[in-house]
Design an enzyme around this catalytic site. Structure first.
Site, PDB file in Angstrom:
ATOM      1  N   GLN A 158      47.438  45.725  39.232  1.00  0.00           N
ATOM      2  CA  GLN A 158      47.412  45.984  37.791  1.00  0.00           C
ATOM      3  C   GLN A 158      48.775  46.410  37.259  1.00  0.00           C
ATOM      4  O   GLN A 158      49.004  46.368  36.053  1.00  0.00           O
ATOM      5  CB  GLN A 158      46.382  47.079  37.472  1.00  0.00           C
ATOM      6  N   HIS A 180      47.729  36.182  38.290  1.00  0.00           N
ATOM      7  CA  HIS A 180      47.069  36.061  36.983  1.00  0.00           C
ATOM      8  C   HIS A 180      47.093  37.361  36.177  1.00  0.00           C
ATOM      9  O   HIS A 180      46.705  37.380  35.013  1.00  0.00           O
ATOM     10  CB  HIS A 180      45.647  35.496  37.118  1.00  0.00           C
ATOM     11  N   CYS A 303      35.258  41.874  38.687  1.00  0.00           N
ATOM     12  CA  CYS A 303      34.672  41.564  39.991  1.00  0.00           C
ATOM     13  C   CYS A 303      33.326  42.246  40.209  1.00  0.00           C
ATOM     14  O   CYS A 303      32.620  41.907  41.144  1.00  0.00           O
ATOM     15  CB  CYS A 303      35.628  41.950  41.114  1.00  0.00           C
TER      16      CYS A 303
HETATM   17  N1  PLP Z   1      43.035  44.767  42.686  1.00  0.00           N
HETATM   18  C1  PLP Z   1      42.982  45.138  41.402  1.00  0.00           C
HETATM   19  C2  PLP Z   1      43.425  46.513  41.017  1.00  0.00           C
HETATM   20  C3  PLP Z   1      42.525  44.249  40.425  1.00  0.00           C
HETATM   21  O1  PLP Z   1      42.467  44.634  39.153  1.00  0.00           O
HETATM   22  C4  PLP Z   1      42.122  42.952  40.828  1.00  0.00           C
HETATM   23  C5  PLP Z   1      41.599  41.999  39.857  1.00  0.00           C
HETATM   24  O2  PLP Z   1      41.162  42.321  38.787  1.00  0.00           O
HETATM   25  C6  PLP Z   1      42.185  42.627  42.178  1.00  0.00           C
HETATM   26  C7  PLP Z   1      42.655  43.561  43.087  1.00  0.00           C
HETATM   27  C8  PLP Z   1      41.749  41.286  42.681  1.00  0.00           C
HETATM   28  O3  PLP Z   1      42.654  40.292  42.267  1.00  0.00           O
HETATM   29  P1  PLP Z   1      42.310  38.757  42.439  1.00  0.00           P
HETATM   30  O4  PLP Z   1      41.508  38.379  41.227  1.00  0.00           O
HETATM   31  O5  PLP Z   1      43.629  38.066  42.482  1.00  0.00           O
HETATM   32  O6  PLP Z   1      41.544  38.586  43.677  1.00  0.00           O
END
Ligand code: PLP
Length: 372
Positions: A158, A180, A303
């Site tokens: 982040q 992203h 997620c």
């Molecule tokens: N770690 C954090 C703090 C996130 O905010 C995110 C996604 O929102 C991730 C890991 C996972 O990233 P990715 O979507 O590339 O798997």
């Protein structure tokens, strides 16, 4: 990325000229990612996303140390890609312990210091939280871990593009990133592993990514990640410009809803992230209405959006289940303007006032029914 898709179709592992050209694209991107985080390019490994990077590091570093050392200390506010990997590691014999955080989501450093012992091989703490924006004092955390011979892993997903990052200054041994989050493509992530630190293959196969993550690379995505990293300084300054907008938004919302609770800390917080509790208002209903009106907000992390459970982050900072279900997360982008904030405030005001009217009407009806 379009150019890479059209012209750089050679397999980067092949020895012919077209393959070498593709390999150069990857190495240039690696240099750009490394420059954005203050690392050497040979300390940067590409993956398919930060979730994969988090899995790769946590699992292989645990594998390296276990059973001689078996303890990881983490926090209760990590992203699901870290939190669920740690829960998995528990089933494999790793002793995972969670250091408490205060009401701002800040790790209680005294407790952390007391928890690190000679069985601890890793301290795992994110740099900036994805739900409330809290930025941790990773420098101090690294110093505490080093004093007891433990390594430090930080999910910096982040933070990249929002605050300056220098992995060497932070003192971390491992860190993870995702394209992203800084306007790069989805489907590509990276991890940083300090040159002297243990690292084992995560995906076995060919010799791509020094044999740590085998499989033919997604060259156009990697090129996109590298390109995004070239703009990190600009993204940070654009993000900082949102500070007055954020203040104005919170002040005006408090006018509309006097009992509004701001869960994001005032200091050391990502400028783009605001987490708010609207007592008495369901976040699900509020989100649906905002979506209908063209305002995209969320509760919890994307997620865990389908799990419908109260956010583990909000619970860890002391909110009740009900309060957590009445909370939403609002993120500003670098293109968010005054007019967007004013529009969001207008539709929120309408909804909050209508909701209040409906509630008052319902209680009047109840009173009438009870004959009082
Ligand atoms: N770690 C954090 C703090 C996130 O905010 C995110 C996604 O929102 C991730 C890991 C996972 O990233 P990715 O979507 O590339 O798997």
């Amino acid at each position: 990325m379009n150019r890479v898709l059209k012209s750089y179709w050679g397999n980067p592992s092949s020895g012919y000229a077209k393959g070498k050209m593709s390999a150069q694209i990857i190495e240039k991107a690696r240099e750009n990612v490394a420059a954005a985080i203050g690392a050497h390019s040979h300390e940067v490994y590409f993956s398919s996303c930060a979730t994969e990077s988090n899995n790769a590091l946590l699992k292989t570093v645990s594998n390296h140390f276990y059973p001689e050392k078996n303890k990881i200390i983490s926090t209760p506010i990590e992203h699901p890609s870290v939190a669920n990997t740690l829960e998995y590691l528990k089933t494999k014999g790793i002793d995972v312990q969670y250091c408490p955080v205060d009401s701002s989501g800040r790790v209680v450093l005294k407790e952390l210091e007391a928890m690190i012992d000679d069985k601890t091989f890793l301290v795992c703490c994110m740099l900036a939280n994805n739900e409330i924006g809290t930025i941790q004092d990773i420098k101090k955390i690294s110093a505490m871990a080093k004093a007891k011979d433990a390594l430090v892993f930080s999910d910096c997903v982040q933070a990249l593009g929002k605050i300056p990052i220098n992995v060497k200054e932070l003192g971390v041994d491992y860190a993870t990133f995702s394209a992203h989050k800084l306007y790069g493509p989805k489907g590509v992530g990276a991890w940083y592993a300090k040159i002297s630190c243990p690292l084992e293959p995560y995906i076995h196969g060919g010799s791509q990514e020094e044999g740590m993550r085998a499989g033919t690379e997604s060259i156009h995505n990697i090129a996109g990640f590298g390109e995004a990293c070239k703009h990190v300084d600009k993204l940070i300054s654009l993000s900082m410009k949102n500070e007055p907008l954020k203040k104005m938004f919170i002040t005006e919302l408090k006018e509309i809803k006097k009992d509004l609770i701001v869960n994001s800390p005032i200091d050391n917080c990502l400028v783009n992230t605001i987490n708010l509790t609207f007592p008495g208002i369901s976040s699900g209903e509020l989100m649906k209405m905002l979506d209908y009106k063209g305002v995209a907000v969320s509760s919890g992390s994307a997620c865990s959006a389908s799990s419908n459970k109260p956010s583990h982050v909000l619970k860890a900072i002391g909110l009740t289940d009900d309060e957590a279900q009445e909370s939403i997360r609002i993120s500003f982008g670098v293109k968010t303007k005054d007019k967007h904030i004013k529009y969001a405030l207008k539709v929120m005001k309408q909804y909050i006032l209508e909701e209040k009217n409906v509630k008052e009407l319902n209680s009047l009806v109840k009173l009438k029914e009870s004959g009082l």
